[in-house]
Design a protein around this motif. Sequence first.
Motif, mmCIF file in Angstrom:
data_model
loop_
_atom_site.group_PDB
_atom_site.id
_atom_site.type_symbol
_atom_site.label_atom_id
_atom_site.label_comp_id
_atom_site.label_asym_id
_atom_site.label_seq_id
_atom_site.Cartn_x
_atom_site.Cartn_y
_atom_site.Cartn_z
ATOM 1 N N VAL A 123 4.320 2.719 63.167
ATOM 2 C CA VAL A 123 3.392 3.543 63.947
ATOM 3 C C VAL A 123 1.976 3.237 63.497
ATOM 4 O O VAL A 123 1.646 3.333 62.323
ATOM 5 N N GLU A 124 1.157 2.850 64.444
ATOM 6 C CA GLU A 124 -0.235 2.552 64.121
ATOM 7 C C GLU A 124 -1.094 3.810 64.177
ATOM 8 O O GLU A 124 -1.955 4.028 63.342
ATOM 9 N N ARG A 125 -0.845 4.663 65.178
ATOM 10 C CA ARG A 125 -1.631 5.886 65.323
ATOM 11 C C ARG A 125 -0.792 6.908 66.079
ATOM 12 O O ARG A 125 -0.002 6.554 66.945
ATOM 13 N N ALA A 126 -0.976 8.183 65.766
ATOM 14 C CA ALA A 126 -0.264 9.260 66.458
ATOM 15 C C ALA A 126 -1.217 10.415 66.718
ATOM 16 O O ALA A 126 -2.061 10.732 65.878
ATOM 17 N N GLN A 127 -1.088 11.004 67.899
ATOM 18 C CA GLN A 127 -1.871 12.181 68.267
ATOM 19 C C GLN A 127 -0.896 13.264 68.695
ATOM 20 O O GLN A 127 0.066 12.990 69.421
ATOM 21 N N VAL A 128 -1.150 14.494 68.279
ATOM 22 C CA VAL A 128 -0.254 15.609 68.576
ATOM 23 C C VAL A 128 -1.053 16.741 69.192
ATOM 24 O O VAL A 128 -2.171 17.035 68.758
ATOM 25 N N ARG A 129 -0.458 17.372 70.197
ATOM 26 C CA ARG A 129 -1.027 18.571 70.813
ATOM 27 C C ARG A 129 0.085 19.593 70.947
ATOM 28 O O ARG A 129 1.154 19.289 71.464
ATOM 29 N N LEU A 130 -0.165 20.810 70.479
ATOM 30 C CA LEU A 130 0.807 21.887 70.591
ATOM 31 C C LEU A 130 0.510 22.712 71.835
ATOM 32 O O LEU A 130 -0.635 23.070 72.096
ATOM 33 N N THR A 131 1.565 23.020 72.587
ATOM 34 C CA THR A 131 1.452 23.865 73.770
ATOM 35 C C THR A 131 2.536 24.935 73.683
ATOM 36 O O THR A 131 3.288 24.998 72.722
ATOM 37 N N GLY A 132 2.649 25.739 74.705
ATOM 38 C CA GLY A 132 3.680 26.771 74.739
ATOM 39 C C GLY A 132 3.167 28.091 74.204
ATOM 40 O O GLY A 132 1.971 28.378 74.225
ATOM 41 N N ARG A 133 4.093 28.919 73.727
ATOM 42 C CA ARG A 133 3.747 30.222 73.164
ATOM 43 C C ARG A 133 3.701 30.126 71.649
ATOM 44 O O ARG A 133 4.318 29.250 71.054
ATOM 45 N N ARG A 134 3.044 31.083 71.019
ATOM 46 C CA ARG A 134 2.918 31.006 69.566
ATOM 47 C C ARG A 134 4.238 31.254 68.861
ATOM 48 O O ARG A 134 4.422 30.828 67.731
ATOM 49 N N SER A 135 5.180 31.922 69.514
ATOM 50 C CA SER A 135 6.495 32.115 68.898
ATOM 51 C C SER A 135 7.458 30.982 69.247
ATOM 52 O O SER A 135 8.501 30.846 68.617
ATOM 53 N N ALA A 136 7.125 30.183 70.247
ATOM 54 C CA ALA A 136 7.971 29.049 70.647
ATOM 55 C C ALA A 136 7.082 27.868 71.033
ATOM 56 O O ALA A 136 6.941 27.549 72.216
ATOM 57 N N PRO A 137 6.483 27.216 70.047
ATOM 58 C CA PRO A 137 5.590 26.101 70.377
ATOM 59 C C PRO A 137 6.363 24.858 70.809
ATOM 60 O O PRO A 137 7.543 24.708 70.517
ATOM 61 N N GLU A 138 5.650 23.997 71.513
ATOM 62 C CA GLU A 138 6.169 22.697 71.927
ATOM 63 C C GLU A 138 5.128 21.658 71.544
ATOM 64 O O GLU A 138 3.937 21.923 71.590
ATOM 65 N N ALA A 139 5.605 20.482 71.166
ATOM 66 C CA ALA A 139 4.692 19.424 70.731
ATOM 67 C C ALA A 139 4.656 18.306 71.769
ATOM 68 O O ALA A 139 5.695 17.922 72.311
ATOM 69 N N ARG A 140 3.479 17.813 72.011
ATOM 70 C CA ARG A 140 3.298 16.617 72.834
ATOM 71 C C ARG A 140 2.714 15.550 71.915
ATOM 72 O O ARG A 140 1.607 15.705 71.411
ATOM 73 N N VAL A 141 3.482 14.506 71.702
ATOM 74 C CA VAL A 141 3.121 13.484 70.734
ATOM 75 C C VAL A 141 2.835 12.180 71.470
ATOM 76 O O VAL A 141 3.657 11.738 72.278
ATOM 77 N N ARG A 142 1.706 11.577 71.189
ATOM 78 C CA ARG A 142 1.369 10.254 71.728
ATOM 79 C C ARG A 142 1.342 9.285 70.554
ATOM 80 O O ARG A 142 0.614 9.506 69.584
ATOM 81 N N VAL A 143 2.143 8.249 70.647
ATOM 82 C CA VAL A 143 2.308 7.309 69.534
ATOM 83 C C VAL A 143 1.901 5.914 69.993
ATOM 84 O O VAL A 143 2.314 5.451 71.055
ATOM 85 N N LEU A 144 1.108 5.246 69.177
ATOM 86 C CA LEU A 144 0.747 3.850 69.401
ATOM 87 C C LEU A 144 1.544 3.023 68.407
ATOM 88 O O LEU A 144 1.378 3.162 67.193
ATOM 89 N N GLY A 171 8.957 27.240 59.816
ATOM 90 C CA GLY A 171 10.036 28.211 59.934
ATOM 91 C C GLY A 171 10.467 28.451 61.367
ATOM 92 O O GLY A 171 10.891 29.545 61.715
ATOM 93 N N LEU A 172 10.389 27.430 62.184
ATOM 94 C CA LEU A 172 10.756 27.558 63.591
ATOM 95 C C LEU A 172 12.223 27.208 63.790
ATOM 96 O O LEU A 172 12.758 26.337 63.104
ATOM 97 N N ALA A 173 12.859 27.877 64.736
ATOM 98 C CA ALA A 173 14.249 27.554 65.055
ATOM 99 C C ALA A 173 14.322 26.201 65.761
ATOM 100 O O ALA A 173 15.271 25.439 65.561
ATOM 101 N N ALA A 174 13.321 25.904 66.582
ATOM 102 C CA ALA A 174 13.289 24.629 67.305
ATOM 103 C C ALA A 174 11.835 24.253 67.562
ATOM 104 O O ALA A 174 10.964 25.115 67.694
ATOM 105 N N LEU A 175 11.584 22.975 67.625
ATOM 106 C CA LEU A 175 10.271 22.458 67.985
ATOM 107 C C LEU A 175 10.486 21.318 68.977
ATOM 108 O O LEU A 175 10.569 20.147 68.598
ATOM 109 N N PRO A 176 10.624 21.644 70.258
ATOM 110 C CA PRO A 176 10.796 20.582 71.246
ATOM 111 C C PRO A 176 9.565 19.683 71.282
ATOM 112 O O PRO A 176 8.441 20.158 71.170
ATOM 113 N N ALA A 177 9.812 18.396 71.413
ATOM 114 C CA ALA A 177 8.703 17.438 71.408
ATOM 115 C C ALA A 177 8.857 16.465 72.563
ATOM 116 O O ALA A 177 9.937 15.935 72.807
ATOM 117 N N GLU A 178 7.766 16.254 73.248
ATOM 118 C CA GLU A 178 7.695 15.223 74.282
ATOM 119 C C GLU A 178 6.908 14.077 73.671
ATOM 120 O O GLU A 178 5.756 14.251 73.273
#
Length: 192
Positions: A123-144, A171-178
């Motif tokens: 991995v040369e570079r990675a960018q992450v953005r969290l979306t969703g609710r604060r109790s159930a966040p979701e990650a959007r990851v862009r990887v070069l 301490g999250l039960a799940a962290l879905p990531a796109e």
Amino acid sequence: MLRIVNRVLLGLVGLVLVVAGGSVLAVGLGVKPPSWWVYHGRHDVLLSAAARTRWRGESWWWPTVIAVLAVVLLLALWWLSAELRRHRLGEVLVDTGDGEGALLRGRALEGALSGEAGQLDGVERAQVRLTGRRSAPEARVRVLLQPHVAPGDALRRLAAEAVAHARDSAGLAALPAEVRMRGTSHRADRVS
């Protein structure tokens, strides 16, 4: 880019409204306007009766007015919805185990996740953005990805290491990531 366009548009609209309102107020208070100005005196109007009714009898006038106003209304509603929509998660609720909760800044978790993802092999570079609710966040990851790296292997390492560590540390039960991957451009290898 969208933030810059938004700020420029808001600045221009604000400037036009301040100049127009200020000129009306100044002329209304008795300031003598220049000869080229829209208003000429305290009792002057922006559009005279003849100017307002000039096109009223034409068949194209009212459909054009209604269409322009509909487009302006739709653009204003789109702009308002874009302003109200939160693109980024501000904070994540961390379960502390004692019935209480702690708040973790979303950008801190984004930084930790992107830092760990950027240090993975291939991995040369990675960018992450969290979306969703604060109790159930979701990650959007862009990887070069670096050249000659298998995307499947990089995805497995990313899910097993970086995303799993972020999920466990918060301490999250799940962290879905796109995950969106892109390879770096490189010159072709020469065969001799």
